[in-house]
Design an enzyme around this catalytic site. Structure first.
Site, PDB file in Angstrom:
ATOM      1  N   GLU A   1      -1.903  -3.259  -7.611  1.00 23.13           N
ATOM      2  CA  GLU A   1      -2.905  -3.494  -7.750  1.00 23.13           C
ATOM      3  C   GLU A   1      -3.725  -5.057  -7.743  1.00 23.13           C
ATOM      4  OE1 GLU A   1      -5.058  -0.917  -7.294  1.00 23.13           O
ATOM      5  OE2 GLU A   1      -3.244   0.604  -7.333  1.00 23.13           O
TER       6      GLU A   1
ATOM      7  N   THR B   1      -0.060   1.140   0.264  1.00 24.93           N
ATOM      8  CA  THR B   1       0.708   0.071   0.585  1.00 24.93           C
ATOM      9  C   THR B   1       1.708   0.558   1.695  1.00 24.93           C
ATOM     10  OG1 THR B   1       0.366  -0.903  -1.369  1.00 24.93           O
ATOM     11  CG2 THR B   1       2.502  -1.522  -0.488  1.00 24.93           C
TER      12      THR B   1
ATOM     13  N   GLY C   1       3.004   6.799  -6.100  1.00 24.58           N
ATOM     14  CA  GLY C   1       3.616   7.683  -7.295  1.00 24.58           C
ATOM     15  C   GLY C   1       3.468   9.038  -7.019  1.00 24.58           C
TER      16      GLY C   1
END
Lengths: 624, 624
Positions: A440, A157, A196
């Protein structure tokens, strides 16, 4: 309050509830674990991971600033990694623990309360290397990754693009002179965003970028990129990386941004299983199945369904136990205050949550088995069922994350003011699970994908096409109804799987287990029928008279389930460390725990806060 | 990224949207402000409060630990109190600013982002003294309270009781020997819990306790209690007070607990307007109207309706502006990516939020006027309309807080991943507003109160009574349907007020203002009809054919409103300081602001976090 520290006895109301339960709790636990041996194995792993105390925080995590939360989570991640590596995966007689292992999920949840900054290392970095690298490339990175000599994450992303992967802007341009790819972030919106562990933790990263070679763009491909020095941990020249700042949840994780300034990586850092760039820059597609790269995405979606079901089980365990302990109001003047679990409005809010946790867990198990079958077929080159499975996993992900989030919030609200305390753990569970609705694959986007597979709305769309609209415009204008149709389809699928699985799994159960699990299945089906009375009246043969009878049956079911409610949540078998809740602990000592937790607030360390002398007192004296 | 600091131009898409708008934004702003003069006055106050910069934080508040947040909020509270006292209430030509002043709410929101620990001083302490003290008592406390020489809060809820006030356990026992009340907390569950500012900030507190005199209990009464020394701020002997710990929101406020150990206060610290205890211990009821003490509660509920409407206006302003800037996906291959505001699914999510913000604000204004009428009547001793008004304010509070919270969350989810960033302000708005669903009357409890006023479910209940149930049991078993009936009733009330008020307020408006505001009213009515198709088919003459037409009309309305969407949220006239959002600022420079805010994260102050050297590196080398 002097009792805070001693081992608390079980609250008397909760103890009575357990005596009322008429079925074997252990039997139900075994069913949902997948058999008695699985339960024993799981409990063994929970003991190893949680009896060492490494999960304990000095002060409650919610009293820390995000930076401290992160540092504390790194400490615990390292302890936990060692426990898993040295003590759990080496256990004798234990089946290999997959990435979707319920035992590991449970222990990690208890350990971190929130999340580990290492999560995407095992959750995305390693699986993507397994799925998209050649065997030679796997040899190069996998051993180091599994041994934690390198730590990675996944960066897809960007600031400007999430849903529309084809719109990603990061470029990877092949330079045949040096046999390198040049990674570049041409705009602010092309910065990677969200990864993350990307901000401060990882030294490697899988980067999704537009591949350019010989002046031609071949669409998005994946690359393994080292971003920090392994010794000093400093970002490498050409890399701009950092933390994206506080979020609604996941604040123990350093979600990061990442930008490239003409950053060079070797040619063979491109993941080459499905496509290659040769030394001279020639682009070669290795497999015909472009869809294969969606494998990781589908894998994560399947995991998410069981993840959210598990978190819903936590929330409803907390809410049901609290509702058995909490007493409020008088029904008739002079009567003792009833347990709030005795109110039908409370039963209406909570029992559907138990049923949904069952329904989603069974659907996710079923989905997992189906996906394994798809994977097996894919290995033989057969990807025929992948598109169908992709559509199904999309809508199940959308509905299960959305329902779980909504029901967790319903559990929180059902606990009144105390549900608003962070120490109840309910606000955290919501902020955590609501994120899964978006990442997701966004809820609406996924349901529109599902809708493409469905034909129920064709007439609607056809009317618009006949009146001169293009198909795309007609599709767009029907969006609201298409989403509703996809949702209805998906609910029907869940109802069917839930019902069939309960019949199958209770075939040899003791009678009362069979009865109570079937009551919950009926409750689930009736609940959704009553939520959609308009659809039933419009599109089925159900009549108004049927609906009155259904409502009555539904209310009767609530009363039948009531005496077994605490037993049903006990059967989720969630240790106190996993629930992490003042309201939900097994002993039900709600008020003692609320006060004990309050006293840990750093504001209570000193009787008078410094701000009194600095600001409030001068203000009171008109001297500020 | 180098552009972070300079004054940003307006995003080109947003600028185009403003050119598309076909109605006078200023005219709509004036309508909702209550006239042009009100708008001018409000902007003047906003300038005074916000142009001084005292609201600025050194680092973003969400990067702080709760203790730092509290200390920062105390600093700002003191600055703000001085601004209000010295510069705002002294303004020439300004009408007296009531506690429900929109101008003060706006400036306070911008100043604190979250809440002031002083909030309940002006919000509950002062009004309760005004409402429940004798004139002599008011003379004793009011001047000091208004001058901030004493700072107070309101402590009613206990650990064990919230909804059921009669069940409160704190006792106030009169001792005629010393002419004092002895306040006592007999159990852990009797500790006061939640009082805003109670933990560390206030030195006075209104305490609700069971009054005992001459061996008899007279139910709950209110007392003014000093809890801390005015000079040292130390809790007084017999007082146990502290912070209750982190919550889902309100973390700048020290919600507190409070326990009494045989703590003595003078007899005349009992609030004596409605009931008195004489020196000898004789209990005297002064007014016949026990319901008068509910005045403060009703007042707070009325305020809450406008409060949540205002916060919904913020959320939808953020979401609509972001949706005009954000582009994603391709409709037809090769087409430019559309603004996400062009998707009908997005319009379906957002436009109902604009309409709801209008509907609730107008309902709250109407409610405010009605309440003032009730208050005027009460002064003449006429309380006939109070019970009816109490019921109405209950259900409007329940529905408006619940709808606002749900729609704020819908706005957040409509912003995808970026809506999950704290810097969007949407997570905060949700955590703040969802609390209002619970406090000052829980959603379900309030709707059940409303249901008691209604007769629509009588047949349902009657069936159960006829079959031998007691009325109380029949009532309880019908709870689910009663809540639904009360909700439907309340929605009908809101629809009616919204429609009538728009007709009244746009009577002399320019044609396009009239058109667009009426489109929103129609949208609101159609939306709720389509949400309740089952009820319409069962209980009205609406047919299936009507519903198909209604759905089509609804979708057409979305398209008609689309070009005016940004204009409509601009008309809420919310300064950037009030929105406090990277996604919602007037200039629409979303990505620049997201990155600028991320760079403020304390984790980004150093390239390598200390935890790398302490934990991660040893782990990588197998030496942890």
């Amino acid at each position: 309050m002097s009792e805070n520290k001693r081992n608390l006895e079980v609250n008397v109301d909760l103890a009575k509830e357990r005596l009322k339960c008429n079925f074997s709790i252990k039997e139900v636990t075994n069913i949902f674990d997948g058999g008695e041996e699985k339960t024993i194995e799981r409990k063994k792993i929970e003991d190893i991971a949680l009896n060492n105390g490494g999960w304990r925080d000095d002060i409650p995590e919610e009293c820390m600033a995000p930076k401290e939360k992160y540092e504390n989570a790194i400490r615990k991640s390292c302890i936990y990694s060692n426990i898993v590596k040295d003590k759990i995966i080496t256990l004798d007689g234990i089946e290999s623990l997959g990435l979707n292992s319920p035992a590991l999920r449970r222990t990690a949840d208890a350990f971190f309360k929130d999340m580990s900054p290492f999560l995407l290392h095992m959750g995305m970095f390693v699986p993507t290397i397994m799925g998209q690298c050649t065997p030679e490339q796997q040899m190069r990175w996998l051993p180091k990754a599994l041994n934690l000599q390198i730590i990675g994450t996944y960066a897809q992303t960007e600031l400007g693009h999430g849903t529309f992967i084809r719109g990603l802007e990061t470029t990877a341009t092949y330079d045949p002179e040096t046999e390198e790819f040049v990674l570049h972030s041409p705009t602010l919106t092309s910065y990677k965003w969200w990864g993350g562990g990307l901000g401060k933790t990882v030294n490697h990263c899988i980067v999704v970028a537009q591949l350019y070679t010989k002046g031609e763009c071949h669409g998005v491909h994946t690359f393994v990129v080292q971003i920090r020095d392994l010794e000093t941990h400093m970002p490498l020249p050409g890399i701009k990386v950092g933390d994206i700042g506080p979020k609604m949840g996941f604040n123990t994780v350093d979600n990061g941004f990442l930008g490239f300034n003409e950053y060079r990586i070797p040619r063979d850092n491109m993941m080459m299983k499905n496509a290659q760039v040769l030394k001279d820059g020639t682009y070669v597609k290795v497999t015909r199945h472009g869809k294969l790269t969606y494998g990781t995405m589908v894998f994560v979606r399947v995991m998410l369904v069981s993840e959210v079901a598990f978190n819903l089980a936590k929330a409803v365990t907390i809410a049901v136990r609290y509702s058995a302990v909490r007493r409020q109001c008088e029904r008739k003047p002079g009567d003792p205050e009833p347990q709030i679990l005795d109110y039908i409005t409370q039963q209406h809010k909570l029992f559907i949550c138990i049923a949904t946790a069952h329904a989603l867990q069974l659907t996710s198990d079923w989905l997992w088995r189906s996906f394994s079958a798809v994977l097996a077929k894919m290995k033989t080159g057969n990807t025929d069922t992948l598109p169908e499975f992709h559509a199904l996993s999309s809508c199940l992900k959308a509905i299960s994350t959305s329902d779980s989030a909504a029901y967790i919030e319903q559990c929180r609200l059902a606990c009144g003011g105390h549900g608003y305390m962070m120490s109840s753990n309910l606000p955290f569970l919501y902020s955590f699970v609501t994120a899964t609705r978006t990442y997701e694959g966004d809820y609406t986007v996924l349901l529109l994908q599902t809708a493409r597979k469905l034909s129920t709305c064709v007439a609607s769309i056809r009317r618009r096409v006949d009146s001169g609209m293009s198909f795309e415009d007609a599709w767009e204008h029907s969006g609201v109804q298409l989403v509703q149709a996809a949702e209805a389809h998906c609910r029907a699928v869940i109802c069917e799987i839930y019902y069939k699985e309960i019949v199958r799994l209770t075939a040899s159960s003791s009678p009362n287990v069979k009865i109570v699990l079937n009551q919950l299945t009926s409750l689930y089906l009736m609940h959704w029928a009553l939520e959609r009375t308009g659809d039933l009246l419009r599109y089925s043969s159900v009549s108004e008279v049927d609906l009155v009878a259904l409502q009555q049956k539904y209310e009767e079911l609530l009363l039948l389930i009531r005496p077994n409610a605490v037993g049903l949540v006990d059967a989720f078998d969630l240790r106190d460390e996993i629930l992490n809740s003042t309201l939900g602990s097994y002993d039900g000592q709600v008020y003692e725990r609320l006060m004990a937790e309050a006293l840990k607030s750093p504001l209570n360390e000193e009787p008078v806060n410094q701000s009194f002398h600095k600001y409030v007192k001068p203000l009171m004296h008109g001297k500020l």
